[in-house]
Scaffold this active site. Structure first.
Site, PDB file in Angstrom:
ATOM      1  N   SER A  11     -80.917  37.117  18.782  1.00  0.00           N
ATOM      2  CA  SER A  11     -79.498  37.293  19.099  1.00  0.00           C
ATOM      3  C   SER A  11     -79.352  37.520  20.602  1.00  0.00           C
ATOM      4  O   SER A  11     -79.612  38.612  21.107  1.00  0.00           O
ATOM      5  CB  SER A  11     -78.949  38.497  18.326  1.00  0.00           C
ATOM      6  N   HIS A  36     -79.465  32.650  18.304  1.00  0.00           N
ATOM      7  CA  HIS A  36     -78.236  33.169  17.691  1.00  0.00           C
ATOM      8  C   HIS A  36     -77.257  33.536  18.793  1.00  0.00           C
ATOM      9  O   HIS A  36     -77.545  34.369  19.659  1.00  0.00           O
ATOM     10  CB  HIS A  36     -78.562  34.407  16.836  1.00  0.00           C
ATOM     11  N   ASP A  38     -73.631  34.963  19.438  1.00  0.00           N
ATOM     12  CA  ASP A  38     -72.444  35.637  18.909  1.00  0.00           C
ATOM     13  C   ASP A  38     -71.255  35.379  19.820  1.00  0.00           C
ATOM     14  O   ASP A  38     -71.326  35.636  21.024  1.00  0.00           O
ATOM     15  CB  ASP A  38     -72.689  37.145  18.817  1.00  0.00           C
ATOM     16  N   MET A  40     -67.237  36.338  20.233  1.00  0.00           N
ATOM     17  CA  MET A  40     -66.236  37.300  19.757  1.00  0.00           C
ATOM     18  C   MET A  40     -64.940  37.127  20.547  1.00  0.00           C
ATOM     19  O   MET A  40     -64.970  36.746  21.716  1.00  0.00           O
ATOM     20  CB  MET A  40     -66.764  38.724  19.930  1.00  0.00           C
ATOM     21  N   HIS A  69     -72.397  31.973  15.930  1.00  0.00           N
ATOM     22  CA  HIS A  69     -71.718  32.862  14.972  1.00  0.00           C
ATOM     23  C   HIS A  69     -70.333  33.196  15.511  1.00  0.00           C
ATOM     24  O   HIS A  69     -70.189  34.020  16.423  1.00  0.00           O
ATOM     25  CB  HIS A  69     -72.579  34.123  14.796  1.00  0.00           C
ATOM     26  N   MET A  71     -67.226  35.003  15.454  1.00  0.00           N
ATOM     27  CA  MET A  71     -66.500  36.174  14.960  1.00  0.00           C
ATOM     28  C   MET A  71     -65.133  36.171  15.649  1.00  0.00           C
ATOM     29  O   MET A  71     -64.839  36.972  16.552  1.00  0.00           O
ATOM     30  CB  MET A  71     -67.272  37.463  15.259  1.00  0.00           C
ATOM     31  N   MET A 140     -74.206  39.336   6.318  1.00  0.00           N
ATOM     32  CA  MET A 140     -74.107  40.399   7.324  1.00  0.00           C
ATOM     33  C   MET A 140     -74.425  41.744   6.691  1.00  0.00           C
ATOM     34  O   MET A 140     -73.865  42.110   5.650  1.00  0.00           O
ATOM     35  CB  MET A 140     -72.705  40.398   7.932  1.00  0.00           C
ATOM     36  N   PHE A 146     -70.498  44.440  16.565  1.00  0.00           N
ATOM     37  CA  PHE A 146     -71.218  45.291  17.512  1.00  0.00           C
ATOM     38  C   PHE A 146     -72.722  45.292  17.226  1.00  0.00           C
ATOM     39  O   PHE A 146     -73.142  45.155  16.072  1.00  0.00           O
ATOM     40  CB  PHE A 146     -70.671  46.734  17.468  1.00  0.00           C
ATOM     41  N   ASP A 178     -78.182  39.085   9.121  1.00  0.00           N
ATOM     42  CA  ASP A 178     -77.714  39.406  10.478  1.00  0.00           C
ATOM     43  C   ASP A 178     -77.221  40.845  10.519  1.00  0.00           C
ATOM     44  O   ASP A 178     -76.247  41.204   9.882  1.00  0.00           O
ATOM     45  CB  ASP A 178     -76.561  38.444  10.846  1.00  0.00           C
ATOM     46  N   GLY A 179     -77.953  41.675  11.297  1.00  0.00           N
ATOM     47  CA  GLY A 179     -77.486  43.060  11.462  1.00  0.00           C
ATOM     48  C   GLY A 179     -78.583  44.062  11.184  1.00  0.00           C
ATOM     49  O   GLY A 179     -79.036  44.180  10.037  1.00  0.00           O
ATOM     50  N   GLY A 200     -82.343  41.289  16.862  1.00  0.00           N
ATOM     51  CA  GLY A 200     -81.501  41.903  17.901  1.00  0.00           C
ATOM     52  C   GLY A 200     -82.103  43.152  18.500  1.00  0.00           C
ATOM     53  O   GLY A 200     -83.298  43.206  18.786  1.00  0.00           O
ATOM     54  N   SER A 202     -82.773  46.108  17.423  1.00  0.00           N
ATOM     55  CA  SER A 202     -83.665  47.063  16.730  1.00  0.00           C
ATOM     56  C   SER A 202     -85.034  46.463  16.447  1.00  0.00           C
ATOM     57  O   SER A 202     -85.814  47.008  15.690  1.00  0.00           O
ATOM     58  CB  SER A 202     -83.009  47.540  15.420  1.00  0.00           C
TER      59      SER A 202
END
Ligand code: DX5
Ligand code: ZN
Length: 226
Positions: A11, A36, A38, A40, A69, A71, A140, A146, A178-179, A200, A202
């Site tokens: 990501s 990936h 994102d 937004m 993605h 959003m 998700m 976020f 994802d997440g 991402g 973590s």
């Protein structure tokens, strides 16, 4: 590039943007399957992230497919734009459009692969009519919008149920998670049957981490390690 059963989709909104080319080169050298991206709009989600310019820059630099993605509200208005990115997957949130089957058809008409995102507040049954028509389902495990969130309790069980539902109905699509794909959650997400992993903050881009060693660690876990 070899075709792996489980794919990594870093990501890039989580990357060190001041050293993005450095990390892109590491991912390319390690045959990463997707990037990936994102997007937004500050409306569907109260945040902003990457933009079309980054997609263009990356597309001019590498053929690695972009896992875009959206959003955003009114995603159909932006399909022609993002479909300019070669071999992209364009994923939208069906809850924001009146006629998601039309949005899927529009994405495909513009030559991209079509994805839909399963909002944590929805169940897979609500998306059943769309599943025969899409190439990817993004499950998700955090509320969209976020980074650095913790997985929603029950998120891995929901992922497992979603995988089972899709496979038992014979749908041929890639299942992405994802997440909070963390070092701790990753083995369970793997065992739950996900095929594409959005990497991402973590795991891949954990603060103070080394992307090269994190790529190796991520691959090792996907292949059954840890
Ligand atoms: C969140 C985005 C994710 C995000 C993942 O709305 O869809 O792709 O970048 O970040 P982490 O891994 O920190 O949850
Ligand atoms: Zn995402």
């Amino acid at each position: 590039m070899q075709t792996r059963a489980r794919k990594i989709s870093p990501s890039l909104m989580c990357a060190d943007l001041l050293n993005l080319k450095r990390d892109l080169d590491l991912f390319i050298d390690n045959d990463i399957e997707y990037f990936h991206i994102d997007i937004m709009d500050g409306h569907y989600v109260h945040n902003f992230s990457l933009g079309f310019g980054i997609c263009q820059a990356i597309s001019s630099y590498t053929d690695t497919p972009q896992d875009i993605h959206l959003m955003i509200d009114n995603p159909e208005d932006f399909v022609p734009l993002f479909a300019q990115i070669k071999s992209s997957i364009i994923t939208f949130h069906p809850e924001v459009v009146y006629h998601p089957l039309r949005t899927i058809a529009l994405i495909k008409r513009h030559g991209a692969r079509a994805g839909i995102a399963l909002n944590p507040a929805q169940t897979i049954e609500s998306l059943k009519p769309l599943l025969p028509h899409v190439d990817l389902l993004c499950v998700m495990t955090v509320v969209p919008g976020f980074v650095s969130q913790s997985i929603i309790p029950g998120g891995i069980e929901k992922l497992r149920e979603t995988v089972d539902y899709i496979r038992s109905n014979g749908y041929e699509l890639e299942i992405e998670v994802d997440g909070n794909v963390s070092w701790e959650n990753l083995p369970e997400m793997r065992d739950a049957g996900a095929q594409v992993f959005v990497a991402g903050t973590s795991s891949m881009f954990e603060s103070g981490g080394d992307v090269q060693s994190n790529i190796r660690r991520f691959r090792s876990i996907l292949e059954g390690g840890e």
